[in-house]
Scaffold this active site. Structure first.
Site, PDB file in Angstrom:
ATOM      1  CG  HIS A 113      -2.075   0.940   1.070  1.00  0.00           C
ATOM      2  ND1 HIS A 113      -2.119   2.151   1.717  1.00  0.00           N
ATOM      3  CD2 HIS A 113      -3.220   0.866   0.342  1.00  0.00           C
ATOM      4  CE1 HIS A 113      -3.240   2.775   1.406  1.00  0.00           C
ATOM      5  NE2 HIS A 113      -3.927   2.020   0.574  1.00  0.00           N
ATOM      6  N   GLY A 128      -7.417   3.039   4.711  1.00  0.00           N
ATOM      7  CA  GLY A 128      -8.610   3.447   5.446  1.00  0.00           C
ATOM      8  C   GLY A 128      -9.429   2.267   5.923  1.00  0.00           C
TER       9      GLY A 128
END
Length: 174
Positions: free
Chosen positions: A68, A77
């Site tokens: 990520h 998130g």
């Protein structure tokens, strides 16, 4: 939603309950999650069935950082939401343990943890990066049959990272 709205204590009519704290080992007994999906390190100020606070220490060793934004590590998130949902489960299971309802689950409180049903009005306002410590807050709201609405937020220091509403199931099926 202000911090006071989220963390107000029980109403004047409700009896005061003692706030509890749970270590990572306690949390492993309360939740079915395990590494790499166990997202909270500690829970504190837990008023069973009402509210609680928790800590997620964000380490560069988290497996999601490998893919990520590898050149600019940020916590996804969805993982922040998962950490908040796990705190909600701790608050819920603490209530079951307090009322001995967990005994109905053959002594395994983690079997009573339900599922995330929906995420509403979730707003992300700060990136979460390795070295940050997320402070999580959850306040259980009204029951809607087998569902429960919960206000949640995550902060790093005094900065809000995310806030919104979750709906969780109050039991597990299947």
């Amino acid at each position: 939603m202000s911090r006071a709205d989220l963390l107000d204590g029980p109403s004047a009519e409700a009896p005061a309950r003692k706030a509890l704290s749970y270590s990572s080992d306690d949390i492993k007994r309360m939740l079915p999650h395990r590494w790499p999906m166990l997202m909270i390190d500690r829970a504190y100020d837990v008023v069973p069935g009402v509210s609680g606070r928790g800590i997620k220490s964000v380490s560069v060793n988290e497996p999601f950082f490998a893919g990520h934004y590898p050149d600019h590590s940020i916590m996804p998130g969805v993982m922040i939401v998962e950490a908040m949902a796990q705190l909600v489960a701790v608050v819920y299971v603490a209530e079951l343990l307090e009322t001995n309802e967990a005994a109905a689950q053959d002594g395994d409180a983690s079997r009573s943890v339900g599922y995330l049903g929906s995420i509403s009005n979730m707003k992300f306002s700060r990136l979460v990066v390795p070295g940050d410590q997320l402070t999580l807050d959850a306040r259980l709201g009204q029951r809607l049959g087998g569902l429960r609405q919960v206000k949640v937020r995550a902060s790093v220091g005094s900065e809000l990272a995310a806030a919104g509403t979750l709906v969780v199931t109050t039991g597990r099926k299947g």
